[in-house]
Design an enzyme around this catalytic site. Structure first.
Site, PDB file in Angstrom:
ATOM      1  N   LYS A  59      -8.280  -2.614  -9.772  1.00 29.83           N
ATOM      2  CA  LYS A  59      -6.931  -2.570  -9.183  1.00 29.83           C
ATOM      3  C   LYS A  59      -6.349  -3.979  -9.204  1.00 29.83           C
ATOM      4  CE  LYS A  59      -4.670  -0.993  -4.860  1.00 29.83           C
ATOM      5  NZ  LYS A  59      -4.920  -0.510  -3.491  1.00 29.83           N
ATOM      6  N   SER A 110      -2.522   3.795  -2.624  1.00 32.64           N
ATOM      7  CA  SER A 110      -1.906   2.857  -3.541  1.00 32.64           C
ATOM      8  C   SER A 110      -2.733   2.579  -4.792  1.00 32.64           C
ATOM      9  CB  SER A 110      -1.657   1.533  -2.820  1.00 32.64           C
ATOM     10  OG  SER A 110      -2.892   0.955  -2.408  1.00 32.64           O
ATOM     11  N   SER A 124      -6.056   4.392   0.695  1.00 36.32           N
ATOM     12  CA  SER A 124      -5.630   4.064  -0.667  1.00 36.32           C
ATOM     13  C   SER A 124      -6.691   4.233  -1.744  1.00 36.32           C
ATOM     14  CB  SER A 124      -5.091   2.626  -0.725  1.00 36.32           C
ATOM     15  OG  SER A 124      -3.790   2.583  -0.207  1.00 36.32           O
TER      16      SER A 124
END
Lengths: 482, 494, 95
Positions: A76, A151, A175
């Protein structure tokens, strides 16, 4: 060649596959499909191939560094990578190139993992849909019209879509678990402090935790084991030995007591989700687990407490982006104008909203009513979990109240926030939780079962998830991108 | 006492920021060397880069506890760090990691000497925090089109100590700061170098009509970076406030900046909202629970503090309080003095008042030639204590005169050699040979009949002129006591 | 309820230049979120210690050992306006 890492490494050992061939295959798939999915923000092709070649030499020499050697993974884009831009999905950091690796990146490199690239996310990890990246939205490989969750949507979509063998994300209020549920992969949020946060671009420091996405539970155990453990650069990291998670997996759930919280089955939740989760619980019962009802009454206040604590800490963590030292600068006649314009141009609407909310909540006269209150509610949430875990070994619940929604479907911030209602309490309490696929909706969208455990009890959380996974066949279904 | 000060009572509290003499910064491993080229002592942590985390420097906490114990503060069993938010470009994260509701220590005092005795000044709290970087302006702050930031100092360990408003005059404030600095230096927690910014001071000052109970409106003065500036700025401010009150004006609660070059304080026109620091507990650092055993270990190792040393020096060595005060401006100076005393007690020829003679030489000669009184200057002195004692021995045993000794001292400083080596090489040994001196006296007497006549008529000063002549003839090497005795003998013979 | 002045004040505090329509939208959205957050008031928390850390770790300190710094060009590599080894910023007007 998209198969779990433990299968890849077995194939490397046998010589059936090589890390370079596998890396090339993943890079080819990214080239072919990521235009549709949008999982990546940056792909580091040459670095990945170089790392794969080195890994190949080690495998050939019979001295791999461990189970992740040669595993193609994605990170990420809040995990700092030395020499590779790290954007947090924001215009603010579009050209930011960290001079350091996050601790987990160091550990992954040391373990021989092959980093393919950096994945998309809601800007600064604020969001539940990965629609709010400053660069482009990510699409759900199961249905490109739908969101992958967020996210960490890029990481979840990459693993689901066969664009990475495994991935890492960060979980502040769900997330990792929520996009794992939406994308039909396994996602684990470890105990707060289990994995070093050094080099993780902070959203809410007291809630953030890094964790893996994987195709199955066995990989999840491997991906956690490599990055877990104390780090002297993170004062909040826990000094406790890291168990051999993989070795614990097969112990089964017979004799374990699983708590079923009343508050996690709410009005308005998708009936497909409720049905799938209740069936999953029956499967676990069939495997010998005892089910006991537990009550976590403060759950209904968790969302409000979370939406005080998160913006407050985020407003502080994001104060450093001011056009002075790194990142975007928009010129101004004087310092304040430069800073104010830079922050106005560099942050998206959701980030601004939360910065404003957090600044307000911390400002003079409101601290006690908001931040102080929310931290006390947090204590209640922790106490309730502690009381429940005195009676049960694990808690099982849905990961989300519904399945992946359509792009643009949730415009109202509050309805978006409601997505995290079952994952937030785990962050407030700092406890570990995994989301494991437990079926599909009528429309063919994945559903996630959440297993929560006591602090540092990841081994048991994974053990239950593994037992369930092995008893079902959900993981054989794959989205078709071609 | 000025007119203003007599009509009004002054109430002052000081906030002192001391840079701790740790080897690395408060929350990262960067070194803290003063004067390094800009931005060469930084890392991702003290530059506030995304994703980095602070970790507390144990020695900074130890220094804080050591200081707290020296001021008899209560070391809190639990303390934590907090974030203090305001935007300023020298602060990389736009928040400062400090301590707010739960400081390291509270409720102590510092005794200071004032006219007519000692006073105990309350210390409200002591906490740890990180320093900010340094801003350089292209021109002055008012006219600069741009400013430049150097983050070398960013993250250096700072200790803030807040006094209670117990100081009743600018002179007392300066005295507090002197005593405070001296304690920190003795503890070895801060080098006390005000020019390099190791010690910085802000003051809160208010005045009220003498005898009136409620405190006046408090004004904060920033930028008081020397003893002289503390006193001058506070004197100015007390006068300004008195004039305002006399003119029937109200004092505005505000922050004012001392402009040392111009000799006045000016309002910083800080808007009210700028003070909304939005403190909250630093989530990246865990609380400290100060182990009592650790505190007791630190207490057991506390050195003798300046006040105690002064008391002992006056009682045991018979040193005048003034001398003791001067010496305790620096721990290194006291160490030097003590070392010289030890040398002296081992050396022969004691009998004169060595403690006082030594302090005279240190105060008037050593401090004159050394570049400062700090540890660096004193530890690298070309005249070690042993050499100074050696020089004093030569005076006491009449090998050289006191006057020659000053030249020898300078040569010792220039060359690093001991006194005897210099005296022997340069033939500075005092003429103490009665025969040789007698001949010089005879010739001086022969050349000055008028002086002899004056002396015999009762003008005793004439003898001084004759001695002067003898000293001149011997280029100062004659033993003055011997010259005096021989001259008196000869004058009384004829 | 927060009004326009509050929104402007908070925007200034956190250095965000918001346009007129943004200020208005922000006011509406913040009020709607705050209305939800205000449900917290109903939770009885008297005598409940606040949790600022999810784990009960205390006393984490490092030894006072100097570590290598970044080379200056690396420290300034991301700077928007580097100038002779320093970070340059526009003129500062005291507030």
């Amino acid at each position: 060649m998209h198969r779990p890492i433990h299968e890849l490494s077995a194939a490397y050992r046998r010589g059936d596959l090589t890390p370079v061939a596998v890396a090339e295959d993943y890079l080819a798939r990214i080239g072919a499909f990521d235009g549709k999915v949008g999982a990546y923000l940056t792909v580091v092709r040459e670095q990945a191939l170089a790392a794969a070649r080195e890994s190949e030499l080690r495998w050939r020499a019979g001295s791999p560094r461990g189970p992740l050697d040669g595993a193609p993974i994605a990170l990420k884009d809040v995990l700092c990578t030395a020499g590779v831009r790290t954007t947090a999905g924001s215009r603010m950091l579009e050209r930011f190139v960290p001079p350091y690796d996050a601790t987990i990146v160091e550990r992954l490199r040391a373990a021989g993992a092959v980093v393919l690239g950096k994945t998309n996310l809601d800007e600064f990890a604020m969001g539940s849909s990965t629609e709010h990246s400053a660069f482009h939205p990510t699409r759900n490989p199961w249905d490109l019209a739908r969101v992958p969750g967020g996210s960490s949507g890029g990481s979840a979509a990459a693993v689901a879509g066969g664009l990475a063998a495994g991935a890492y994300g960060s979980d502040t209020g769900g997330s990792i678990r929520q996009p794992a549920a939406f994308c039909g992969v396994v996602g684990l949020k470890p105990t707060y402090g289990r994995v070093s946060r050094y080099g993780l671009i902070a959203l809410a420091s007291s809630l953030d935790q890094i964790g893996p996405f994987a195709q199955d539970v066995a990989d999840t155990a491997l991906l956690l084991g490599v990055v877990a453990g104390h780090d002297r650069r993170d004062a909040t990291s826990i000094q406790a030995p890291v168990p051999d998670y993989a070795a614990e997996l097969t112990k089964g759930v017979a004799g374990l007591t699983l708590g079923l919280p009343d508050e996690y089955f709410i009005d308005g939740m998708d009936p497909d989700v409720e049905r799938a989760v209740r069936q999953a619980i029956e499967v676990l019962q069939g495997l010998g687990a005892r089910i006991e009802r537990v009550s976590l009454p403060t759950t209904r206040h968790s969302l409000a407490a979370y939406y005080v604590i998160l913006p407050a800490e985020a407003s502080s963590n994001l104060a450093r982006y001011d056009g002075v030292k790194f990142g975007l600068r928009v010129p101004g006649r004087d310092l304040v104008e430069m800073q104010s314009r830079t922050r106005a141009a560099g942050f998206g609407a959701e980030v601004k909203r939360r910065i404003m909310l957090g600044t307000y909540a911390l400002s003079a006269g409101y601290y006690d009513a908001y931040y102080g209150k929310a931290q006390s509610v947090r204590t209640l949430v922790r106490r309730e979990f502690a009381a429940a875990f005195a009676r049960v070994d694990l808690i099982v619940a849905p990961t989300t109240p519904n399945v992946a929604f359509k792009h643009g479907e949730k415009e109202d911030p509050l309805s978006m926030y409601l997505n995290d209602v079952f994952t937030i309490p785990g962050n407030l309490a700092g406890i570990p939780g995994v989301s494991v696929p437990c079926g599909f909706s009528a429309a063919g969208l994945p559903i996630g079962l959440q297993v929560l455990g006591r602090p540092l009890d990841e081994a048991r959380v994974l053990r239950a998830a593994y037992a369930y996974e092995q008893a079902t066949t959900w993981r054989s279904r794959r989205p078709e991108l071609a | 006492m000025s007119a203003a000060a007599s009509r009004y009572e002054t109430v002052i509290g000081l906030e002192v920021h001391a840079q701790l003499s740790t080897r690395s910064k408060m929350f990262c491993g960067c070194p803290t060397t003063f004067g390094a080229p800009p931005n060469t002592q930084t890392c991702p942590v003290c530059l506030g880069m995304p994703g980095v985390l602070p970790v507390v420097n144990r020695r900074a906490v130890e220094f804080g506890i050591r200081t707290a114990l020296a001021f008899s503060c209560r070391v809190n069993e639990a303390c934590r760090f907090a974030r203090k938010h305001y935007y300023y470009p020298d602060m990389p994260k736009n928040y400062q990691i400090s301590q707010y509701e739960e400081p390291l220590a509270e409720d102590g005092f510092l005794e200071i000497d004032v006219e007519g005795g000692a006073r105990s000044i309350g210390i409200q709290r002591l906490h740890l925090e990180e320093d900010v970087g340094k801003l350089l302006h292209e021109g002055t702050l008012e006219t600069a089109q741009a400013s430049l930031v150097d983050f070398n100092r960013s993250g250096v360990a700072l200790m803030e100590t807040v006094s209670r408003p117990d100081l009743s005059s600018p002179a007392e404030a300066a005295s507090y700061l002197r005593a405070f600095r001296s304690v920190l230096i003795f503890l070895g927690v801060c080098d006390g170098n005000m020019e390099e910014g190791s010690l910085r001071c802000d003051a809160n000052v208010s005045i009220r009509p003498r005898g009136s109970a409620p405190l006046g409106t408090k004004v904060e003065i920033k930028n008081l970076n020397s003893f002289r500036n503390v006193q001058r700025a506070l004197e100015f401010e007390v006068r300004r406030q008195a004039q305002a009150l006399d003119a029937g004006e109200r004092i505005v609660q505000e922050t004012r900046l001392w402009e040392a070059d111009r000799g006045y304080t000016r309002s910083m026109r800080t808007k009210e909202f700028a003070h909304d620091y939005r403190y909250f507990p630093e989530p990246d650092l865990v609380p400290l629970q100060i182990d009592r055993r650790w505190v007791e270990e630190i207490r057991a190792e506390l050195p003798e503090l300046p006040r105690a040393w002064r008391r002992r020096a006056v009682a045991q060595y018979g040193l005048p309080p003034y001398d003791a005060e001067v010496l305790t401006q620096s721990r290194a100076l006291v160490d030097y003095y003590e070392a010289a005393l030890r040398e002296s007690s081992q050396a022969s020829g004691a009998g004169t008042d060595r403690p006082k003679v030594l302090s005279n030489w240190i105060m008037s000669e050593l401090l004159r030639v050394l570049p400062g009184d700090d540890e660096r200057a004193i530890k690298s002195s070309p005249i070690p204590p042993r050499h100074l004692v050696g020089l004093l021995q030569l005076i006491e045993n009449s090998t050289i005169s006191g006057k020659i000794a000053k030249d020898v001292f300078q040569k010792m400083f220039d060359t690093g050699q001991d006194a005897r080596t210099i005296v022997e090489r340069e033939g500075l040994t005092q003429v103490a040979d009665e025969g040789a001196l007698g001949r010089v006296i005879d010739s001086v007497m022969a050349a000055n009949p008028k002086a002899i006549e004056d002396y015999r008529r009762g003008k005793k000063e004439a003898k001084g002129a004759l001695i002067g002549q003898v000293m001149k003839e011997t280029r100062g090497k004659a033993n003055p006591a011997l010259v005096n005795r021989l001259l008196e003998d000869k004058l009384s013979q004829t | 309820m927060i009004d326009r002045k509050d929104v402007e004040h908070v925007a200034r505090l956190t250095r965000l230049a918001l346009t007129e329509p943004e200020l208005e939208r922000m006011r509406e959205q913040l009020n709607s979120i705050l209305a939800h957050l205000d449900t917290l008031r109903a939770v009885p928390t008297e005598g409940v210690e606040p949790t600022s850390h999810a784990v009960d770790v205390v006393n984490v300190m490092r030894e006072d050992e100097p570590a290598p710094c970044l080379p200056r060009d690396v420290a300034l590599a991301n700077a928007p306006d580097p100038s002779d080894g320093l970070f340059r910023v526009p003129r500062i007007i005291e507030e």
